[in-house]
Structure formats: structure tokens, C-alpha cells
Design an enzyme around this catalytic site. Structure first.
Site, mmCIF file in Angstrom:
data_model
loop_
_atom_site.group_PDB
_atom_site.id
_atom_site.type_symbol
_atom_site.label_atom_id
_atom_site.label_comp_id
_atom_site.label_asym_id
_atom_site.label_seq_id
_atom_site.Cartn_x
_atom_site.Cartn_y
_atom_site.Cartn_z
ATOM 1 N N ASP A 284 0.865 -1.170 0.000
ATOM 2 C CA ASP A 284 0.000 0.000 0.000
ATOM 3 C C ASP A 284 0.910 1.231 0.000
ATOM 4 O O ASP A 284 2.130 1.130 0.150
ATOM 5 C CB ASP A 284 -0.965 -0.024 1.197
ATOM 6 C CG ASP A 284 -2.219 0.799 0.913
ATOM 7 O OD1 ASP A 284 -2.161 1.677 0.031
ATOM 8 O OD2 ASP A 284 -3.256 0.579 1.565
HETATM 9 C C1 BGC Z 1 -5.213 3.079 0.308
HETATM 10 C C2 BGC Z 1 -5.412 2.149 -0.855
HETATM 11 C C3 BGC Z 1 -5.251 2.882 -2.160
HETATM 12 C C4 BGC Z 1 -3.897 3.564 -2.175
HETATM 13 C C5 BGC Z 1 -3.630 4.329 -3.451
HETATM 14 C C6 BGC Z 1 -3.960 3.906 0.178
HETATM 15 O O1 BGC Z 1 -3.887 4.873 1.160
HETATM 16 O O2 BGC Z 1 -5.186 2.335 1.506
HETATM 17 O O3 BGC Z 1 -6.684 1.562 -0.769
HETATM 18 O O4 BGC Z 1 -5.392 1.998 -3.224
HETATM 19 O O5 BGC Z 1 -3.843 4.488 -1.096
HETATM 20 O O6 BGC Z 1 -4.493 5.396 -3.573
#
Ligand code: BGC
Length: 765
Positions: A284
Site C-alpha cells: 500500500d
Molecule cells: C489506500 C489504498 C489505495 C492507495 C492508493 C492507500 O492509502 O489504503 O486503498 O489503493 O492508497 O491510492
């Protein structure tokens, strides 16, 4: 003898297509492996490390720098950039690099791209895999048409805690239902082959258990027993793997003390070895760097080392792999093999996406770029309206408050009534609120004489300066939460005046979309701000009161439920939400949605999931004074149970008929009920089948969903519904993590929600 020979021949002929398919799969797998190994041999260490980076334009990585890195083969993929012209420039740069390895492009396409469909919990309320497929297919086509190759979805985290703001994104609290929806969505996004424009790679997230943070507080840790994990939380991720998902995104959080990003057990043992996941594993956002805050790495270098060793392939956003892997390789702390394995997965994803065959597969040629990226012709309004209608859940309807009469004088009140931004929900990709239909717009479109429509804002969603300060990013236009300059009392008075002039009041209340989002956990679950006071004042006018709820999580709205004549849960229903809501309010569509998550009466009851254990002292209705597992200051049970949702018609269910009282392993047990539409109009409902293992080696839930059928019946029509059960449905993970069915008594329950069920018993031998 002759019969056996014939049987063998028939069996051989019948299996011939399967064998041919397997051979062709093997040939293409061999061709892929050959291609990748050949490329890998030619790559320098720097080029290999570059492939492990998934970055976005930002302060750390300005656009020019990313373009340079792409041209130097120091970048694997880009996210947060959209639009064919923009992406083409990046791909052109990548193809100027020595080995011409294409980039892939990813984005958070969660519930639609240009056309926004209901949020995850809304899609889950449809109990309609056809609707989920439609939403997924259109999202894939629209994303692909904008040059994207990968989407960061589906979000499949089970949650039993509505305080968690991301409850809005997932499929709810049930493992079986979430697993079904997950495979449906993965297949919808990826289509029959990933190597075709119109199909995109799904990246299921957030592996694993992200929906179970302690206290419902985002990013908080999880401490969970293995049987509970396997039984109640892991099935959707496993379903994604079984459906062939191309990528898996790891969660930010620590599981039993070990962050997912550096969790060897999670990545290597569970995902790779046990589940045989073959795709790409991405972190993530900044999660590799977060290993330092987690306190499992003392330096960035150690963080990069732990992540790559645990089996992470690609790091999102941070630059730690770029900065630290060269040194780690030189020192021998990370082996060449570990890096090569990760690179193979990135190249493999690009191969599967068809990018080596055509790097511009989804970007297309400049001459075909749309003149207006927001053109109406690029949207899918009809489909969005259809899915949105199916996602609406009627929670109360007394004195036939609904459907509304189109000739009535209607007062539409509430801070969310005219919001075109909130109705899109969070993660609304690149949709514009100008193209969304608000509830007010939808009601106005449906009326022949819109001049009879009245409106008052009544209250702001919230006046809490802490929340406003958090949600309203300085300079953002429009602000996430709009604040009316008038005083709360003045707004309230205006709403009451408007209500008094009307025949019926429709109050559109709930949460702004940012309140049900990442990083937006809530310690209370009531209607925020002055909205509760608004509802009381509207009730006092004596006019019929219809609540239209717009929120991303279950709310505890017992008082408002009591005051209202009708309550319609609409979640955040997307681009066509307003029209879909009007269709239901006026009865042009008969609601059929059912809750995929329990609504508590008060926040102190959380968690209130339906599939809980029986405990040593379950509460008994006929012995209210007995000590029991309950609260002494709160009514027992949820406000609205899992699986609940009304229709404008009524249904009755007969008792259950079983084809046998005892089941031997390998046999099938048939359960049937007669469903009858006893009301005045055609309607759909969801008939749900639950099982309970009465006594087993570990305590088992009071019920667990195993099957359902969504059925449309004309007024007065009845139909017998059949469900087949086998040993497989009775299996669970025991204390030794064996997935087995234990002999003994079981209960089969069938109902139109999880609370009100018919029941029969049978034995497994
Ligand atoms: C979130 C993800 C997301 C990623 C990119 C993160 O903070 O937890 O769900 O896909 O950001 O935007």
C-alpha cells in the site's frame, strides 16, 4: 469388459477438450516464462530495481523526474495519472529506454471510473451478482478507455465494526457473501483475458484483515486467532486468488504484531504456498517506509530489506527500493534471487496485460483520443441507474408513507439533498460532481409539476470544527463539507416552515462522503451535527416523514427510526443516484436491496455481527431478568439485522421441507420452501439460507449464510425454491485448522433476513 472399454473411451473423449486446454495453457505458460527469463538475463541491477517501483507524480517525484526515470528504465509503473495523452507521454519515455520495457498504469477505480456506481457496501446490498458484474465491466471499459491497465480494486476487507470509515468500500460483514462478490468483481474487471483492451488487471486489497482494526480505528493493529482468520476474514482474499486475480495489495496494518508488508507468513506461506497465488504483490501507499513507524525496522534500509525478503514485489509510492536495494544487494543482505523473483512478477503482470505485445493497447493512438474526456457519450447512465436502484434498502415503511404520490406537495429537506459531490461517495475516481444527479434533481425530474417541490437545507452535515478542519482541505473547491453561513436556528426554522406547507417531508440526511473514508473512523454512530435536531423538529410538524439516508457505514439511528414513517438507506449511490432514489420514492421501482452489514442500536454494542457465537448465557426473551450476555442499558439485538430489507409488496415463506433427516457424506440434502407474494404488486426479495452446527469441537456461530436466491414474483404468485446442501457446506476450520465437517446435529434456517427464520434440524453421519 466391453462396457468398461466403452466407458473409458467416452471418458477419454469427454476429457479431450480439457486436456487440450491444459496443454495450450502449459504452452503459453512456457512461452511467458521463456520471454521473461530472456529479458531478465539482459537487465542490469538498476533496471531490475526500477521495475519494482510503482510511483505517482508528487512532491517526492515531480513529473519531469518520473519521465526521466521512465526513459532510464528506473520505473515499473505509474499510478494516479489518467488520460491517454498523459499516459502516452510516459509510455513513449519508457519505450526510449534501453530494453523498451513498457510501464503499466494503475488507478483507484473502486466503484466506477467516469460513471460512478454505488459504493462497495451499496453494491453488496444488491445481492445481485449480475449487477456487480455490470458495474465491474463498465468500470473496466471506462478505465481502459482512459489508458489504465490496473485498478486498485476490489476492496474485499470484511468488517464487523461500523466505526471504521472504510466499511463503506467493502462488501460488509459476511465471509461467504463477500467471497462470492469478490470473485464476481475480479472476473468482471479482468474479463476472459487480461491481454485485451477493455479488460484491466484487478488488484484485490488489502491483504489481509484490514477491516478488523482494534476499536474500528483506521490503521490500528489486529490480533486474531487463526481459526477466526480462516473462517471469517480470509475467504474473500482467497476467492480473489481462486478467481485468478492478477495482483494483491497488502494492508498497512500489523497482524499479530507483524506488519503485512514484512509478514513472511502472510505473503510466502499463506498467499504463495498455501493458496498458490501466481500474480503480483504490491504494497500500500508508502507502506514500506511505514515499517519504521511500526517499529519493526530501525532504518529505511532495514525496512526495504524486510519487505523484499518477506516477498513483496513492488513498493507503492516511496523510493526505498530505489534508494536502498542497490546497497542491500552489494552487502549481501538481500540476494539477487530475491530481487529477480520480484522482477519476474512485475514483468509477468505486464506480459499478461498484453503490454509487451502492444504497449499502447489501452492508450490507443493519438488520433482516436476523445475531444472531451467528460463527454456524455463516454458515460453509462442507464446501467448506473439500474444498479443504483437495486442497491437501495427500504428499512421502514409504515402507513404506506412510500411510495410518494407524484401530485403531492413535497418538501425536500436536509444538507445532502442537493449534494452532487456526496452522492458520488469517496474514491469516485475521475468523475465530476457536475455530471451527478442529486436527490433533489432526481425528484424534480420525476415530477410533472416541479413547482410543487419545496426545499430547505435545514442543517449542515456537521458543525464540529475538528471534523471540518480535518475534512476540508484548504483551497479545495468545492469544499468536502459545505457550511452554510446562516445560523443553525435560522436554517432549522426555514425547514420547519417549508415542511408545514407540504403534504410530505423527505429528509436527506447522513454523513458527508469524507466521513466514511480512509482515515475517517468515528467514535459515535449517530447523525452528526444538528441533523438529529432537524429530524425532531420535522417530526413535530406532524407531516409524514420520509428519511433518505446517505452514509457509508451503519448508523445508530434508533430515535430517528422511531420518528420517521419511512426510512430508505441509499448509501452513496453514484452518478445516477438521484434518479434511482426518485424511482424508488415514487414507486417506479420496487426496492429489493438487503443489508450486507448489521446496524447497531448504539455504538457501545459494536460489534453486532449476525454470525456470533452463542456464548455460555445467551439472552432469552422469556427470561429478561436472567443474567445473560447483553447490556443492561440497551435493548438486545441490532436495530436492523443483516439481510434485512423491505419491499412495497409483502412476502410469506412456508415451513422448510427437507428431503432427508440425516445426511451421509457424499449425499445431498435438499431443503425447500414456498415463497409467496401476498401483496398487491410485483416485487423481488432475497431468500436466505443459514446453517448452524449445533455442537462441534469448537463453538460455532448461531447461524452462517450459505446460499441465497433473489426472486421476482408477481402479485399473488408463489414459487417453491430448492436449495441443495452437502458435506462441503458444513465444513469449518477447527482448532487444528483442518477444514472438515464434524458429525452431529445441524440446523438449517431460511428467512427473508437473518433474524426472522424458519428452522429444521438434521444430522450428519
Ligand atoms: C489506500 C489504498 C489505495 C492507495 C492508493 C492507500 O492509502 O489504503 O486503498 O489503493 O492508497 O491510492
Amino acid at each position: 469388459m466391453r462396457t468398461i472399454a466403452w466407458l473409458m473411451l467416452i471418458t477419454f473423449l469427454a476429457s479431450a477438450p480439457v486436456v487440450a486446454q491444459r496443454l495450450s495453457d502449459q504452452t503459453s505458460a512456457a512461452a511467458k516464462a521463456h520471454f521473461i527469463e530472456n529479458l531478465l538475463r539482459q537487465m542490469t541491477t538498476e533496471e531490475k530495481i526500477g521495475q519494482l517501483r510503482l510511483n505517482c507524480i508528487g512532491v517526492q517525484s515531480p513529473r519531469e523526474q518520473l519521465l526521466e526515470e521512465a526513459a532510464a528504465s528506473r520505473l515499473g509503473g505509474i499510478f494516479y495519472a489518467v488520460g491517454r495523452a498523459d499516459l502516452r507521454e510516459f509510455q513513449d519515455a519508457a519505450l526510449r529506454s534501453r530494453l523498451k520495457i513498457p510501464l503499466f498504469f494503475a488507478y483507484d477505480v473502486i466503484h466506477g471510473h467516469r460513471t460512478i456506481f454505488p459504493i462497495g457496501i451499496g453494491l453488496a446490498s444488491t445481492w445481485d451478482t449480475g449487477a456487480i458484474t455490470l458495474a465491474g465491466r463498465i468500470a473496466a471499459q471506462e478505465a481502459s478507455a482512459d489508458g489504465l491497465d490496473m485498478v486498485f480494486s476490489p476492496m474485499v476487507d470484511i468488517t464487523r465494526d461500523p466505526r471504521w470509515g472504510r466499511a463503506s468500500e467493502g462488501w460488509g460483514e459476511d465471509a461467504w457473501l463477500s467471497a462470492l462478490y469478490t470473485s464476481t468483481m475480479v472476473q468482471a474487471l479482468q474479463g476472459s483475458t487480461l491481454g485485451a483492451a477493455g479488460n484491466v488487471m484487478a488488484s484485490a486489497k488489502h491483504f489481509a484483515l484490514y477491516g478488523a482494526p482494534e476499536g474500528g480505528r483506521d490503521y490500528n493493529s489486529v490480533d486474531m486467532s487463526l481459526p477466526r482468520m480462516y473462517q471469517d476474514y480470509l475467504p474473500p482474499y482467497h476467492a480473489a486468488v481462486k478467481a485468478g486475480v492478477g495482483a494483491m495489495m497488502l494492508t498497512y496494518i500489523a497482524i499479530n504484531g507483524v506488519p503485512a508488508t514484512s509478514n513472511t507468513w502472510l505473503i510466502r506461506d499463506l498467499l504463495r504456498k498455501q493458496w498458490r497465488f501466481k500474480g503480483l504483490i504490491i504494497s500500500d501507499f508508502n507502506a514500506v517506509a511505514d515499517l519504521v513507524s511500526h517499529g519493526v525496522a530501525s532504518t529505511d534500509r532495514e525496512a526495504a530489506m524486510l519487505a523484499i525478503r518477506a516477498g513483496l514485489n513492488m513498493s507503492m509510492s516511496d523510493t526505498l527500493f530505489r534508494d536502498e536495494l542497490p546497497g542491500l544487494l552489494r552487502s549481501g543482505a538481500v540476494s539477487q534471487e530475491e530481487v529477480d523473483d520480484a522482477v519476474r512478477e512485475v514483468l509477468g503482470a505486464k506480459y499478461d496485460l498484453g503490454l509487451f505485445a502492444d504497449p499502447y493497447l489501452r492508450i490507443g493512438a493519438a488520433k482516436d483520443d476523445p475531444a472531451d474526456i467528460h463527454a456524455e457519450t463516454r458515460m453509462h447512465r442507464e446501467q448506473a441507474r439500474d444498479v443504483a436502484r437495486k442497491s437501495l434498502v427500504l428499512l421502514k415503511n409504515q402507513r404506506n408513507a412510500l411510495p410518494l404520490d407524484k401530485s403531492a406537495r413535497i418538501a425536500v429537506v436536509g444538507p445532502l439533498a442537493k449534494s452532487r459531490l456526496d452522492i458520488l461517495g469517496n474514491w469516485s475516481s475521475i468523475a465530476t460532481s457536475a455530471q451527478a444527479v442529486s436527490v433533489y434533481d432526481g425528484i424534480a425530474h420525476a415530477l410533472d409539476a416541479p413547482d410543487r417541490l419545496l426545499y430547505a437545507r435545514g442543517a449542515d452535515v456537521t458543525d464540529d470544527p475538528r471534523i471540518l478542519d480535518y475534512l476540508n482541505v484548504p483551497g479545495a473547491n468545492p469544499a468536502d463539507v459545505e457550511v452554510d453561513p446562516r445560523s443553525p436556528t435560522r436554517m432549522l426554522q426555514e425547514a420547519v416552515d417549508v415542511a408545514r406547507q407540504a403534504d410530505v417531508v423527505v429528509a436527506v440526511v447522513g454523513e458527508s462522503r469524507g466521513m466514511s473514508y480512509e482515515g475517517a473512523s468515528r467514535a459515535s454512530l449517530g447523525l452528526p451535527g444538528y441533523q438529529a435536531r432537524l429530524i425532531s423538529a420535522l417530526k413535530a410538524t406532524g407531516k409524514p416523514l420520509v428519511l433518505v439516508l446517505m452514509n457509508g457505514r451503519p448508523l445508530s439511528i434508533g430515535k430517528e427510526h422511531d420518528m420517521a414513517d419511512a426510512v430508505l438507506e441509499t448509501w452513496y449511490s453514484g452518478t445516477e443516484g438521484g434518479n434511482a432514489i426518485a424511482d424508488v420514492l415514487f414507486g417506479d421501482y420496487n426496492p429489493s436491496g438487503k443489508l450486507p452489514i448489521t446496524f447497531p442500536r448504539s455504538v457501545g454494542q459494536v460489534p453486532t455481527y449476525y454470525n456470533h457465537l452463542n456464548t455460555s448465557k445467551p439472552p432469552q426473551a422469556d427470561a429478561p431478568r436472567a443474567v445473560a450476555s447483553r447490556y443492561i442499558d440497551e435493548q438486545n439485538g441490532p436495530l436492523y439485522p443483516f439481510g434485512f430489507g423491505l419491499s412495497y409488496t409483502q412476502f410469506s415463506l412456508s415451513d422448510i421441507t427437507l428431503t432427508r433427516q440425516s445426511l451421509k457424506r457424499g449425499e445431498v440434502l435438499g431443503a425447500s420452501v414456498v415463497l409467496k407474494n401476498t401483496g398487491q404488486r410485483a416485487g423481488e426479495t432475497v431468500v436466505q439460507l443459514y446453517l448452524r452446527d449445533i455442537s462441534a469441537s469448537i463453538s460455532r456461530p448461531v447461524k452462517e449464510l450459505k446460499r441465497y436466491q433473489k426472486i421476482l414474483l408477481q402479485a399473488g404468485e408463489e414459487r417453491t425454491l430448492y436449495f441443495n446442501l452437502s458435506e462441503e457446506d458444513l465444513k469449518f476450520y477447527n482448532a487444528q485448522l483442518e477444514h472438515a465437517a464434524e458429525a452431529g446435529a445441524f440446523s438449517v434456517m431460511i428467512g427473508l433476513d437473518s433474524r426472522d427464520v424458519k428452522e429444521r434440524r438434521f444430522e450428519l453421519f
